[in-house]
Design a protein around this motif. Structure first.
Motif, PDB file in Angstrom:
ATOM      1  N   SER A  30       0.747  -1.537   0.254  1.00 40.88           N
ATOM      2  CA  SER A  30      -0.233   0.005   0.293  1.00 40.88           C
ATOM      3  C   SER A  30       0.663   1.126  -0.349  1.00 40.88           C
ATOM      4  O   SER A  30       0.260   2.250  -1.138  1.00 40.88           O
ATOM      5  N   LYS A  31       1.933   1.009   0.862  1.00 42.07           N
ATOM      6  CA  LYS A  31       2.921   2.825   0.958  1.00 42.07           C
ATOM      7  C   LYS A  31       3.866   2.638  -0.016  1.00 42.07           C
ATOM      8  O   LYS A  31       3.999   4.243  -1.095  1.00 42.07           O
ATOM      9  N   TYR A  32       3.916   1.408  -1.141  1.00 40.78           N
ATOM     10  CA  TYR A  32       4.440   1.869  -1.921  1.00 40.78           C
ATOM     11  C   TYR A  32       3.264   1.868  -3.449  1.00 40.78           C
ATOM     12  O   TYR A  32       3.639   3.261  -3.555  1.00 40.78           O
ATOM     13  N   ILE A  33       2.403   1.865  -3.024  1.00 33.67           N
ATOM     14  CA  ILE A  33       1.566   1.914  -4.366  1.00 33.67           C
ATOM     15  C   ILE A  33       1.052   3.942  -3.861  1.00 33.67           C
ATOM     16  O   ILE A  33       0.899   4.551  -4.713  1.00 33.67           O
ATOM     17  N   SER A  34       0.999   3.970  -2.677  1.00 39.39           N
ATOM     18  CA  SER A  34       0.454   5.882  -2.333  1.00 39.39           C
ATOM     19  C   SER A  34       2.224   6.106  -2.985  1.00 39.39           C
ATOM     20  O   SER A  34       1.460   7.797  -2.808  1.00 39.39           O
ATOM     21  N   GLY A  35       3.155   6.170  -3.048  1.00 40.68           N
ATOM     22  CA  GLY A  35       4.130   6.503  -3.125  1.00 40.68           C
ATOM     23  C   GLY A  35       3.992   6.711  -4.899  1.00 40.68           C
ATOM     24  O   GLY A  35       5.498   7.521  -4.931  1.00 40.68           O
ATOM     25  N   LEU A  36       3.838   6.259  -6.011  1.00 39.84           N
ATOM     26  CA  LEU A  36       3.938   6.277  -7.151  1.00 39.84           C
ATOM     27  C   LEU A  36       2.917   7.584  -7.409  1.00 39.84           C
ATOM     28  O   LEU A  36       1.223   7.703  -6.568  1.00 39.84           O
ATOM     29  N   SER A  37       2.937   8.556  -8.801  1.00 35.49           N
ATOM     30  CA  SER A  37       2.243   8.834  -9.077  1.00 35.49           C
ATOM     31  C   SER A  37       1.078   8.695  -9.749  1.00 35.49           C
ATOM     32  O   SER A  37       1.693   7.321  -9.825  1.00 35.49           O
ATOM     33  N   GLU A  38       0.478   9.461 -10.332  1.00 37.85           N
ATOM     34  CA  GLU A  38      -1.052   8.394 -10.583  1.00 37.85           C
ATOM     35  C   GLU A  38      -0.644   7.293 -12.538  1.00 37.85           C
ATOM     36  O   GLU A  38      -1.172   6.857 -12.687  1.00 37.85           O
ATOM     37  N   ALA A  39       0.032   8.306 -12.539  1.00 38.56           N
ATOM     38  CA  ALA A  39       0.735   7.601 -14.248  1.00 38.56           C
ATOM     39  C   ALA A  39       1.958   7.067 -13.243  1.00 38.56           C
ATOM     40  O   ALA A  39       1.814   5.877 -15.025  1.00 38.56           O
ATOM     41  N   GLU A  40       2.811   6.539 -12.781  1.00 40.37           N
ATOM     42  CA  GLU A  40       3.105   5.579 -12.092  1.00 40.37           C
ATOM     43  C   GLU A  40       2.601   4.501 -11.611  1.00 40.37           C
ATOM     44  O   GLU A  40       3.026   3.332 -12.520  1.00 40.37           O
ATOM     45  N   GLN A  41       1.353   4.489 -11.297  1.00 40.62           N
ATOM     46  CA  GLN A  41       0.376   3.588 -10.739  1.00 40.62           C
ATOM     47  C   GLN A  41       0.300   2.906 -11.813  1.00 40.62           C
ATOM     48  O   GLN A  41       0.024   2.302 -12.154  1.00 40.62           O
ATOM     49  N   ASP A  42      -0.359   3.648 -13.144  1.00 42.29           N
ATOM     50  CA  ASP A  42      -0.594   2.923 -14.508  1.00 42.29           C
ATOM     51  C   ASP A  42       0.291   1.883 -15.202  1.00 42.29           C
ATOM     52  O   ASP A  42      -0.051   0.713 -15.627  1.00 42.29           O
ATOM     53  N   ALA A  43       1.627   2.912 -15.594  1.00 41.43           N
ATOM     54  CA  ALA A  43       2.890   1.882 -15.796  1.00 41.43           C
ATOM     55  C   ALA A  43       2.603   0.376 -14.382  1.00 41.43           C
ATOM     56  O   ALA A  43       2.998  -0.632 -15.715  1.00 41.43           O
ATOM     57  N   TYR A  44       2.409   0.811 -14.119  1.00 36.51           N
ATOM     58  CA  TYR A  44       3.052  -0.108 -12.412  1.00 36.51           C
ATOM     59  C   TYR A  44       1.977  -1.004 -12.887  1.00 36.51           C
ATOM     60  O   TYR A  44       2.260  -2.901 -13.306  1.00 36.51           O
ATOM     61  N   ALA A  45       0.596  -1.136 -13.299  1.00 38.75           N
ATOM     62  CA  ALA A  45      -0.502  -1.812 -13.089  1.00 38.75           C
ATOM     63  C   ALA A  45      -0.656  -2.952 -14.416  1.00 38.75           C
ATOM     64  O   ALA A  45      -0.896  -4.116 -14.245  1.00 38.75           O
ATOM     65  N   GLU A  46      -0.193  -1.717 -15.359  1.00 34.72           N
ATOM     66  CA  GLU A  46       0.311  -2.228 -16.524  1.00 34.72           C
ATOM     67  C   GLU A  46       1.220  -3.628 -16.922  1.00 34.72           C
ATOM     68  O   GLU A  46       1.279  -4.682 -17.182  1.00 34.72           O
ATOM     69  N   ARG A  47       2.524  -3.695 -16.151  1.00 36.14           N
ATOM     70  CA  ARG A  47       3.511  -3.813 -16.138  1.00 36.14           C
ATOM     71  C   ARG A  47       3.114  -5.252 -15.199  1.00 36.14           C
ATOM     72  O   ARG A  47       3.672  -6.804 -15.618  1.00 36.14           O
ATOM     73  N   CYS A  48       1.650  -5.129 -14.507  1.00 32.22           N
ATOM     74  CA  CYS A  48       1.326  -6.735 -13.121  1.00 32.22           C
ATOM     75  C   CYS A  48       0.884  -6.661 -14.363  1.00 32.22           C
ATOM     76  O   CYS A  48       0.143  -7.920 -13.512  1.00 32.22           O
ATOM     77  N   GLY A  49       0.387  -6.494 -15.762  1.00 31.28           N
ATOM     78  CA  GLY A  49      -1.155  -7.390 -16.253  1.00 31.28           C
ATOM     79  C   GLY A  49      -2.579  -6.858 -15.547  1.00 31.28           C
ATOM     80  O   GLY A  49      -3.139  -7.657 -15.682  1.00 31.28           O
ATOM     81  N   THR A  50      -2.539  -5.486 -15.276  1.00 32.34           N
ATOM     82  CA  THR A  50      -4.268  -5.005 -14.448  1.00 32.34           C
ATOM     83  C   THR A  50      -4.394  -3.568 -15.027  1.00 32.34           C
ATOM     84  O   THR A  50      -3.465  -2.921 -15.907  1.00 32.34           O
ATOM     85  N   THR A  51      -5.011  -3.018 -14.510  1.00 33.99           N
ATOM     86  CA  THR A  51      -5.449  -1.368 -14.885  1.00 33.99           C
ATOM     87  C   THR A  51      -5.212  -0.666 -13.684  1.00 33.99           C
ATOM     88  O   THR A  51      -4.887  -1.307 -12.822  1.00 33.99           O
ATOM     89  N   GLY A  52      -4.672   0.828 -13.894  1.00 37.45           N
ATOM     90  CA  GLY A  52      -4.512   2.014 -12.644  1.00 37.45           C
ATOM     91  C   GLY A  52      -6.391   1.661 -11.640  1.00 37.45           C
ATOM     92  O   GLY A  52      -5.288   1.779 -10.672  1.00 37.45           O
ATOM     93  N   LYS A  53      -6.939   1.685 -12.746  1.00 32.63           N
ATOM     94  CA  LYS A  53      -8.346   2.139 -11.320  1.00 32.63           C
ATOM     95  C   LYS A  53      -8.225   0.755 -10.391  1.00 32.63           C
ATOM     96  O   LYS A  53      -8.480   0.528  -9.255  1.00 32.63           O
ATOM     97  N   TYR A  54      -8.127  -0.649 -11.354  1.00 31.93           N
ATOM     98  CA  TYR A  54      -7.825  -1.779 -10.544  1.00 31.93           C
ATOM     99  C   TYR A  54      -6.994  -1.669  -9.369  1.00 31.93           C
ATOM    100  O   TYR A  54      -6.960  -2.111  -8.688  1.00 31.93           O
ATOM    101  N   LEU A  55      -6.146  -1.748  -9.588  1.00 29.64           N
ATOM    102  CA  LEU A  55      -4.618  -1.441  -8.656  1.00 29.64           C
ATOM    103  C   LEU A  55      -4.959  -0.357  -7.477  1.00 29.64           C
ATOM    104  O   LEU A  55      -4.981  -0.522  -5.764  1.00 29.64           O
ATOM    105  N   ARG A  56      -5.752   1.005  -7.700  1.00 32.27           N
ATOM    106  CA  ARG A  56      -6.458   1.963  -6.647  1.00 32.27           C
ATOM    107  C   ARG A  56      -6.951   1.358  -6.126  1.00 32.27           C
ATOM    108  O   ARG A  56      -7.312   1.876  -4.758  1.00 32.27           O
ATOM    109  N   GLY A  57      -8.465   0.597  -6.689  1.00 31.68           N
ATOM    110  CA  GLY A  57      -9.697   0.504  -6.391  1.00 31.68           C
ATOM    111  C   GLY A  57      -9.365  -1.139  -5.240  1.00 31.68           C
ATOM    112  O   GLY A  57     -10.192  -1.380  -4.052  1.00 31.68           O
ATOM    113  N   HIS A  58      -8.937  -2.001  -5.959  1.00 30.16           N
ATOM    114  CA  HIS A  58      -8.588  -2.996  -4.578  1.00 30.16           C
ATOM    115  C   HIS A  58      -7.869  -3.804  -4.648  1.00 30.16           C
ATOM    116  O   HIS A  58      -7.390  -4.497  -3.450  1.00 30.16           O
ATOM    117  N   ILE A  59      -6.398  -3.356  -4.869  1.00 28.01           N
ATOM    118  CA  ILE A  59      -5.817  -3.481  -4.380  1.00 28.01           C
ATOM    119  C   ILE A  59      -4.840  -2.743  -3.803  1.00 28.01           C
ATOM    120  O   ILE A  59      -4.796  -3.801  -2.593  1.00 28.01           O
TER     121      ILE A  59
END
Length: 90
Positions: free
Chosen positions: A19-48
């Motif tokens: 949670s701290k790792y995700i919170s430390g990323l900008s929204e664009a970085e979260q989207d890129a991280y989510a894409e690398r993981c095989g999911t979406t930024g919305k799913y990452l922020r909302g459920h992960i």
């Protein structure tokens, strides 16, 4: 703030919670991280981030691997309460 915002310790090494790792990323970085993981930024922020859904094993592995060492697989498991703080997946 999610209840998962806490640090975990493996022996003497302090690692970052997912949670701290995700919170430390900008929204664009979260989207890129989510894409690398095989999911979406919305799913990452909302459920992960707040652990409202337990992801499939492949996604849990990707969350650790794509953090480039910032978050361990054990920390991912603890984030979803699949391990107690004293247990290790290894």
């Amino acid at each position: 703030m999610c209840i998962r915002d806490r640090l975990y310790s493996e022996s003497t090494e302090v690692i970052m919670s997912l949670s701290k790792y995700i919170s430390g990323l900008s929204e664009a970085e979260q989207d890129a991280y989510a894409e690398r993981c095989g999911t979406t930024g919305k799913y990452l922020r909302g459920h992960i981030k707040c652990a409202t859904r337990i992801p499939r094993p492949a996604l849990m592995k990707a969350l650790a691997a794509e953090s480039h060492g910032a978050v361990t697989l054990d920390a991912v498991f603890r984030h979803f309460e699949l391990l107690d703080s004293e247990e290790s997946a290894a």
